[in-house]
Scaffold this motif. Structure first.
Motif, short mmCIF file in Angstrom:
data_model
loop_
_atom_site.label_atom_id
_atom_site.label_comp_id
_atom_site.label_asym_id
_atom_site.label_seq_id
_atom_site.Cartn_x
_atom_site.Cartn_y
_atom_site.Cartn_z
N LYS A 73 0.84 -1.20 0.00
CA LYS A 73 0.00 0.00 0.00
C LYS A 73 0.88 1.25 0.00
O LYS A 73 0.62 2.20 -0.74
CB LYS A 73 -0.92 -0.01 1.22
CG LYS A 73 -1.82 1.20 1.29
CD LYS A 73 -2.72 1.14 2.51
CE LYS A 73 -3.62 2.36 2.58
NZ LYS A 73 -4.51 2.32 3.74
N ALA A 74 1.93 1.25 0.81
CA ALA A 74 2.83 2.41 0.89
C ALA A 74 3.62 2.60 -0.41
O ALA A 74 3.81 3.72 -0.87
CB ALA A 74 3.78 2.24 2.07
N ARG A 75 4.06 1.51 -1.02
CA ARG A 75 4.88 1.61 -2.23
C ARG A 75 4.06 1.92 -3.48
O ARG A 75 4.56 2.53 -4.41
CB ARG A 75 5.63 0.30 -2.45
CG ARG A 75 6.69 0.04 -1.43
CD ARG A 75 7.42 -1.24 -1.74
NE ARG A 75 8.42 -1.52 -0.75
CZ ARG A 75 9.34 -2.44 -0.87
NH1 ARG A 75 9.40 -3.18 -1.95
NH2 ARG A 75 10.22 -2.63 0.08
N ARG A 76 2.84 1.39 -3.51
CA ARG A 76 1.94 1.58 -4.65
C ARG A 76 2.53 1.11 -5.98
O ARG A 76 2.24 1.66 -7.03
CB ARG A 76 1.47 3.03 -4.73
CG ARG A 76 0.66 3.46 -3.53
CD ARG A 76 0.24 4.89 -3.60
NE ARG A 76 -0.67 5.18 -4.68
CZ ARG A 76 -2.00 5.22 -4.58
NH1 ARG A 76 -2.57 4.93 -3.45
NH2 ARG A 76 -2.74 5.53 -5.62
N GLU A 77 3.37 0.09 -5.89
CA GLU A 77 3.94 -0.52 -7.09
C GLU A 77 4.26 -1.98 -6.78
O GLU A 77 4.44 -2.35 -5.62
CB GLU A 77 5.18 0.21 -7.56
CG GLU A 77 6.33 0.20 -6.60
CD GLU A 77 7.53 0.98 -7.10
OE1 GLU A 77 8.64 0.72 -6.58
OE2 GLU A 77 7.38 1.85 -7.96
N PRO A 78 4.31 -2.83 -7.81
CA PRO A 78 4.63 -4.25 -7.56
C PRO A 78 6.00 -4.37 -6.90
O PRO A 78 6.92 -3.59 -7.18
CB PRO A 78 4.65 -4.85 -8.97
CG PRO A 78 3.81 -3.94 -9.79
CD PRO A 78 4.04 -2.57 -9.22
N CYS A 79 6.12 -5.33 -6.00
CA CYS A 79 7.39 -5.51 -5.30
C CYS A 79 7.50 -6.94 -4.79
O CYS A 79 6.52 -7.67 -4.72
CB CYS A 79 7.53 -4.52 -4.16
SG CYS A 79 6.13 -4.45 -3.04
N ILE A 94 -3.65 -2.94 -6.19
CA ILE A 94 -4.81 -2.77 -7.06
C ILE A 94 -5.13 -1.28 -7.05
O ILE A 94 -5.60 -0.75 -6.04
CB ILE A 94 -6.01 -3.59 -6.56
CG1 ILE A 94 -5.64 -5.07 -6.50
CG2 ILE A 94 -7.23 -3.36 -7.45
CD1 ILE A 94 -6.66 -5.93 -5.77
N ILE A 95 -4.84 -0.62 -8.17
CA ILE A 95 -5.05 0.82 -8.29
C ILE A 95 -5.90 1.08 -9.52
O ILE A 95 -5.55 0.63 -10.62
CB ILE A 95 -3.71 1.58 -8.40
CG1 ILE A 95 -2.86 1.33 -7.15
CG2 ILE A 95 -3.95 3.08 -8.61
CD1 ILE A 95 -1.45 1.88 -7.23
N GLY A 102 -6.45 -1.99 -2.72
CA GLY A 102 -5.94 -3.13 -1.98
C GLY A 102 -4.79 -3.75 -2.74
O GLY A 102 -4.14 -3.09 -3.57
N SER A 103 -4.54 -5.04 -2.49
CA SER A 103 -3.41 -5.69 -3.14
C SER A 103 -3.69 -7.17 -3.37
O SER A 103 -4.53 -7.76 -2.71
CB SER A 103 -2.14 -5.52 -2.30
OG SER A 103 -2.35 -6.04 -1.00
N VAL A 104 -2.94 -7.71 -4.31
CA VAL A 104 -2.92 -9.14 -4.57
C VAL A 104 -1.52 -9.59 -4.19
O VAL A 104 -0.53 -9.00 -4.64
CB VAL A 104 -3.20 -9.47 -6.05
CG1 VAL A 104 -3.07 -10.96 -6.30
CG2 VAL A 104 -4.56 -8.95 -6.46
#
Length: 135
Positions: A73-79, A94-95, A102-104
């Motif tokens: 959530k903080a990075r807002r990029e795949p990691c 997920i943006i 949220g995120s996968v």
């Protein structure tokens, strides 16, 4: 607001989870902005099942999952992130329309690369700290 329950249970999402599990031995779960989870946080690899055989291992896994969700959530990029046991997880935010939903997160319970001796020592130490035999 994204309905994670509905998305997680879509036939295409179920098929994707089956394929990822079969091909790469990874489990997929989703996290919303409040840190609620959908999916199997308890990966089915032998090592993860071993960790989950003790209550503290399960608790550490849940805590680690919340941390990974907060990090993506903080990075807002795949990691690629590490879990409490030192294993790699792939996290994708997920943006939509520049709004974070949220995120996968996909995790393996296996190492993606040979660990540095210090890192391996830390993994063994974590196991021993849980009263598990690292052998």
């Amino acid at each position: 607001m994204l309905d994670f329950e509905q998305v997680y249970n879509l036939p295409v999402t179920k098929k994707l989870r089956e394929m990822v599990r079969k091909w790469w031995h990874m489990e997929i779960y989703m996290a919303n902005t409040e840190g609620q989870f959908w999916g199997d946080l308890y990966f089915k690899t032998e090592f993860c099942q071993y960790l989950h055989s003790v209550r503290e291992g399960m608790s550490l896994c849940m805590s680690s999952a919340r941390e990974r969700a907060a990090q993506v959530k903080a990075r807002r990029e795949p990691c690629i992130l590490k879990c409490h046991a030192g294993f790699s997880n792939v996290a994708v935010p997920i943006i939509m329309d520049n709004e974070y939903y949220g995120s996968v997160i996909a995790g393996t319970g296996i190492l993606l690369e040979k660990p540095h001796p210090d890192e391996l020592g830390q993994i063994i130490g974590r196991l021993q700290g849980l009263g598990l035999d690292p052998a």
